[in-house]
Design a protein around this motif. Structure first.
Motif, PDB file in Angstrom:
ATOM      1  N   VAL A 209       0.855  -1.000   0.135  1.00 10.79           N
ATOM      2  CA  VAL A 209       0.016   0.043   0.164  1.00 10.79           C
ATOM      3  C   VAL A 209       0.944   1.202   0.035  1.00 10.79           C
ATOM      4  CG1 VAL A 209      -1.903   1.282   1.097  1.00 10.79           C
ATOM      5  CG2 VAL A 209      -2.052  -1.251   1.225  1.00 10.79           C
ATOM      6  N   GLU A 210       1.928   1.137   0.770  1.00 15.04           N
ATOM      7  CA  GLU A 210       2.960   2.415   0.742  1.00 15.04           C
ATOM      8  C   GLU A 210       3.479   2.673  -0.586  1.00 15.04           C
ATOM      9  OE1 GLU A 210       4.783   1.948   5.212  1.00 15.04           O
ATOM     10  OE2 GLU A 210       5.933   1.328   3.299  1.00 15.04           O
ATOM     11  N   GLN A 211       4.087   1.597  -1.259  1.00 18.63           N
ATOM     12  CA  GLN A 211       4.365   1.732  -2.770  1.00 18.63           C
ATOM     13  C   GLN A 211       3.274   2.247  -3.841  1.00 18.63           C
ATOM     14  OE1 GLN A 211       7.511  -1.274  -4.056  1.00 18.63           O
ATOM     15  NE2 GLN A 211       6.801  -2.319  -2.065  1.00 18.63           N
ATOM     16  N   ALA A 258       2.927   3.320   6.375  1.00 18.22           N
ATOM     17  CA  ALA A 258       1.796   2.701   7.231  1.00 18.22           C
ATOM     18  C   ALA A 258       2.069   2.665   8.533  1.00 18.22           C
ATOM     19  CB  ALA A 258       1.520   1.071   6.794  1.00 18.22           C
ATOM     20  N   VAL A 259       1.260   2.946   9.432  1.00 14.77           N
ATOM     21  CA  VAL A 259       1.557   2.992  10.714  1.00 14.77           C
ATOM     22  C   VAL A 259       0.755   1.986  11.671  1.00 14.77           C
ATOM     23  CG1 VAL A 259       1.943   5.487  10.892  1.00 14.77           C
ATOM     24  CG2 VAL A 259      -0.244   4.869  11.075  1.00 14.77           C
ATOM     25  N   SER A 260      -0.354   1.267  11.065  1.00 18.70           N
ATOM     26  CA  SER A 260      -1.012   0.250  11.810  1.00 18.70           C
ATOM     27  C   SER A 260      -1.880  -0.392  10.789  1.00 18.70           C
ATOM     28  CB  SER A 260      -1.898   0.602  12.790  1.00 18.70           C
ATOM     29  OG  SER A 260      -2.995   1.672  12.468  1.00 18.70           O
ATOM     30  N   SER A 261      -2.000  -1.634  10.997  1.00 14.80           N
ATOM     31  CA  SER A 261      -2.613  -2.533   9.910  1.00 14.80           C
ATOM     32  C   SER A 261      -3.466  -3.703  10.796  1.00 14.80           C
ATOM     33  CB  SER A 261      -2.011  -3.028   8.850  1.00 14.80           C
ATOM     34  OG  SER A 261      -1.189  -3.974   9.323  1.00 14.80           O
ATOM     35  N   VAL A 276      -5.707  -0.464   6.565  1.00 15.77           N
ATOM     36  CA  VAL A 276      -4.359  -0.091   6.661  1.00 15.77           C
ATOM     37  C   VAL A 276      -4.461   1.668   7.131  1.00 15.77           C
ATOM     38  CG1 VAL A 276      -1.875   0.616   5.613  1.00 15.77           C
ATOM     39  CG2 VAL A 276      -3.425  -1.561   4.841  1.00 15.77           C
ATOM     40  N   ALA A 277      -3.919   2.197   8.305  1.00  7.16           N
ATOM     41  CA  ALA A 277      -3.797   3.618   8.735  1.00  7.16           C
ATOM     42  C   ALA A 277      -2.570   3.964   8.217  1.00  7.16           C
ATOM     43  CB  ALA A 277      -3.952   3.661  10.242  1.00  7.16           C
ATOM     44  N   LEU A 278      -2.450   5.142   7.402  1.00  4.53           N
ATOM     45  CA  LEU A 278      -1.399   5.767   6.970  1.00  4.53           C
ATOM     46  C   LEU A 278      -1.088   7.304   7.442  1.00  4.53           C
ATOM     47  CD1 LEU A 278      -2.498   4.787   3.515  1.00  4.53           C
ATOM     48  CD2 LEU A 278      -0.365   3.738   4.362  1.00  4.53           C
ATOM     49  N   GLN A 279       0.287   7.645   7.512  1.00  5.56           N
ATOM     50  CA  GLN A 279       0.593   8.954   7.735  1.00  5.56           C
ATOM     51  C   GLN A 279       1.648   9.184   6.769  1.00  5.56           C
ATOM     52  OE1 GLN A 279       1.231   9.277  11.911  1.00  5.56           O
ATOM     53  NE2 GLN A 279       3.560   8.953  11.617  1.00  5.56           N
ATOM     54  N   GLY A 280       2.045  10.213   6.400  1.00  4.78           N
ATOM     55  CA  GLY A 280       3.045  10.907   5.695  1.00  4.78           C
ATOM     56  C   GLY A 280       3.169  12.351   5.387  1.00  4.78           C
ATOM     57  N   GLN A 281       3.870  12.852   4.289  1.00  7.72           N
ATOM     58  CA  GLN A 281       4.059  14.216   3.974  1.00  7.72           C
ATOM     59  C   GLN A 281       3.631  14.366   2.555  1.00  7.72           C
ATOM     60  OE1 GLN A 281       8.119  14.489   5.197  1.00  7.72           O
ATOM     61  NE2 GLN A 281       7.458  15.781   7.163  1.00  7.72           N
ATOM     62  N   ARG A 282       3.158  15.538   1.914  1.00  5.89           N
ATOM     63  CA  ARG A 282       2.912  15.810   0.848  1.00  5.89           C
ATOM     64  C   ARG A 282       3.518  17.211   0.437  1.00  5.89           C
ATOM     65  NH1 ARG A 282      -3.034  15.422  -0.937  1.00  5.89           N
ATOM     66  NH2 ARG A 282      -2.536  13.043  -0.697  1.00  5.89           N
ATOM     67  N   GLY A 283       4.021  17.409  -0.709  1.00  3.72           N
ATOM     68  CA  GLY A 283       4.639  18.627  -1.165  1.00  3.72           C
ATOM     69  C   GLY A 283       5.968  18.404  -1.730  1.00  3.72           C
ATOM     70  N   THR A 284       6.545  19.515  -2.322  1.00  5.93           N
ATOM     71  CA  THR A 284       7.917  19.667  -2.682  1.00  5.93           C
ATOM     72  C   THR A 284       8.963  20.624  -1.837  1.00  5.93           C
ATOM     73  OG1 THR A 284       7.300  21.135  -4.583  1.00  5.93           O
ATOM     74  CG2 THR A 284       7.180  19.044  -5.035  1.00  5.93           C
ATOM     75  N   ASN A 285       8.265  21.589  -1.392  1.00  8.59           N
ATOM     76  CA  ASN A 285       8.910  22.620  -0.753  1.00  8.59           C
ATOM     77  C   ASN A 285       9.081  21.971   0.834  1.00  8.59           C
ATOM     78  OD1 ASN A 285      10.107  24.809   0.598  1.00  8.59           O
ATOM     79  ND2 ASN A 285       8.863  26.301  -0.468  1.00  8.59           N
ATOM     80  N   PRO A 286      10.399  21.827   1.321  1.00 12.60           N
ATOM     81  CA  PRO A 286      10.571  21.457   2.653  1.00 12.60           C
ATOM     82  C   PRO A 286      10.007  22.315   3.554  1.00 12.60           C
ATOM     83  CG  PRO A 286      12.591  21.224   1.385  1.00 12.60           C
ATOM     84  CD  PRO A 286      11.759  21.987   0.536  1.00 12.60           C
ATOM     85  N   GLN A 287       9.896  23.633   3.426  1.00 13.39           N
ATOM     86  CA  GLN A 287       9.233  24.412   4.531  1.00 13.39           C
ATOM     87  C   GLN A 287       7.895  24.559   4.349  1.00 13.39           C
ATOM     88  OE1 GLN A 287      12.057  26.807   2.642  1.00 13.39           O
ATOM     89  NE2 GLN A 287      13.323  25.838   4.186  1.00 13.39           N
ATOM     90  N   GLU A 288       7.186  23.864   3.332  1.00 14.12           N
ATOM     91  CA  GLU A 288       5.644  23.689   3.156  1.00 14.12           C
ATOM     92  C   GLU A 288       5.294  22.443   3.222  1.00 14.12           C
ATOM     93  OE1 GLU A 288       4.662  26.055  -0.118  1.00 14.12           O
ATOM     94  OE2 GLU A 288       5.416  27.986   0.641  1.00 14.12           O
ATOM     95  N   LEU A 289       5.830  21.536   3.609  1.00 13.31           N
ATOM     96  CA  LEU A 289       5.322  20.095   3.610  1.00 13.31           C
ATOM     97  C   LEU A 289       3.897  19.892   4.598  1.00 13.31           C
ATOM     98  CD1 LEU A 289       8.788  17.997   3.828  1.00 13.31           C
ATOM     99  CD2 LEU A 289       7.300  18.424   1.867  1.00 13.31           C
ATOM    100  N   LYS A 290       3.166  19.177   3.966  1.00 20.12           N
ATOM    101  CA  LYS A 290       2.088  18.939   4.623  1.00 20.12           C
ATOM    102  C   LYS A 290       1.962  17.741   5.323  1.00 20.12           C
ATOM    103  CE  LYS A 290      -0.530  22.439   1.812  1.00 20.12           C
ATOM    104  NZ  LYS A 290      -1.964  22.688   0.806  1.00 20.12           N
ATOM    105  N   PHE A 291       1.429  17.511   6.364  1.00 22.82           N
ATOM    106  CA  PHE A 291       1.305  16.182   7.192  1.00 22.82           C
ATOM    107  C   PHE A 291      -0.040  15.546   6.726  1.00 22.82           C
ATOM    108  CE2 PHE A 291      -0.154  13.596  10.714  1.00 22.82           C
ATOM    109  CZ  PHE A 291       0.879  12.640  10.749  1.00 22.82           C
ATOM    110  N   ILE A 292      -0.035  14.334   6.307  1.00 26.06           N
ATOM    111  CA  ILE A 292      -1.215  13.805   5.817  1.00 26.06           C
ATOM    112  C   ILE A 292      -1.374  12.444   6.743  1.00 26.06           C
ATOM    113  CG2 ILE A 292      -1.195  14.962   3.545  1.00 26.06           C
ATOM    114  CD1 ILE A 292       0.147  12.446   2.500  1.00 26.06           C
ATOM    115  N   THR A 293      -2.727  12.311   6.773  1.00 24.99           N
ATOM    116  CA  THR A 293      -3.197  10.938   7.317  1.00 24.99           C
ATOM    117  C   THR A 293      -4.685  10.398   6.579  1.00 24.99           C
ATOM    118  OG1 THR A 293      -4.644  11.877   8.954  1.00 24.99           O
ATOM    119  CG2 THR A 293      -2.556  11.561   9.778  1.00 24.99           C
TER     120      THR A 293
END
Length: 325
Positions: A209-211, A258-261, A276-293
């Protein structure tokens, strides 16, 4: 019942010591019963348990149970009622040299049938009736008392009769072995395959799922191609449509972990469903990365020893920095 026992005991006082010695022992009677009833029952129970462990429908299970019960009753009737009436012997009684008799001689078809039905009373009395011969003066069960029968030792039949009994036991043993082998093939191996599938999907599912959902702005084409290789033909068109939408929205990076499954019920050797519970980051600018779940339900299918995504349903849509999108 007390009156029946007292009357039967008074009727038996005329027996001589020689006649007493000819009464069948309890072990002989138990051994004959084991050959006539318990041996076929063992085969039928083994086959029924094998059927129960396979993936039959509920109505087929009931059909197997009913068929097994009918077959057991039929075998018992043949061994304990029909054969003694026609040949004078059941397979078990021929081995131990015993016979059911009545005051008039050999017990007939009707008396043998009533006697076996009366054995229900022996069983209903917490099996006390089956043990009654151990202390009864004429070694009778409750069924014997009710039908005026006794079991006596007689000269054993010709050797060919006993050979047939031995052949019957050997056949039952071979069939039981075959049933046990089928049980291994149909039940044990199936359970083992399901256990292996659970271990595989527990380990591989979250990574797949991550890939499937992660991609980088500089490697989007390769990441999308990899994601497509992780799906079945059924789900791949839906994934391609989602990837095309991502391309139109503009380049970005989506990095999920994946943080839990959890594997849901209904797992088989080649199909599984997982939350599957997921979390991660979205974006291309390191200063403007958005945390996503996000939380997804994923159906997997096994093909050529590889687990592939057959469907993916978003249960909780991605949340960005605490806000919805």
């Amino acid at each position: 019942m007390t009156a029946v026992l007292d009357n039967a005991d008074r009727a038996s006082t005329a027996g001589t010591g020689s006649d007493q010695a000819r009464l069948a022992s309890w072990p002989a009677r138990a051994g004959a019963f084991a050959i006539d009833v318990l041996a076929p029952a063992g085969l039928i129970v083994t086959a029924t348990l094998v059927a129960q462990g396979t993936s039959l429908g509920k109505w087929l299970w009931w059909a197997v149970y009913a068929g097994g019960l009918v077959l057991l009753v039929a075998v018992s009737c043949v061994n304990r009622i029909l054969l003694p009436t026609l040949t004078g012997w059941s397979p078990g009684r021929s081995v131990f040299g015993i016979r059911v008799v009545s005051p008039a001689g050999d017990a007939g078809l009707g008396r043998l049938l009533l006697r076996d039905l009366a054995h229900l009373l022996d069983t209903a009395a917490l099996f006390l009736g089956w043990l009654w011969p151990l202390w009864d003066s004429r070694r009778r069960t409750f069924a014997d008392l009710l039908t005026s029968t006794e079991v006596r030792c007689v000269d054993r039949p010709e050797s060919d009769v006993r050979r047939r009994a031995g052949a019957l036991l050997l056949t039952l043993a071979l069939l039981s072995g075959i049933a046990a082998g089928l049980g291994y093939l149909l039940v044990y191996r199936q359970d083992r395959a399901v256990d292996q599938a659970r271990a595989q999907i527990t380990e591989q599912g979250p990574r797949i799922v991550e890939q499937l959902l992660s991609y980088g702005v500089d490697s989007v084409d390769a990441d999308f191609a990899k994601a497509q290789s992780l799906t079945t033909d059924n789900y791949r068109p839906q994934l391609v449509a989602q990837q095309d939408a991502v391309r139109k929205a503009g380049p970005t990076t989506n990095d999920y972990s994946a943080v839990s499954s959890a594997v849901l019920p209904g797992l088989t050797a080649d199909a599984a469903t997982m939350l599957v519970a997921l979390q991660g980051q979205r974006g291309t600018n390191p200063q403007e990365l958005k945390f996503i779940t996000a939380t997804v339900r994923v159906d997997f299918r096994k093909s050529d020893d590889h687990w592939l995504v057959d469907n993916l349903t978003v249960l909780k849509r991605p949340v960005l920095n605490g806000g919805g999108q």
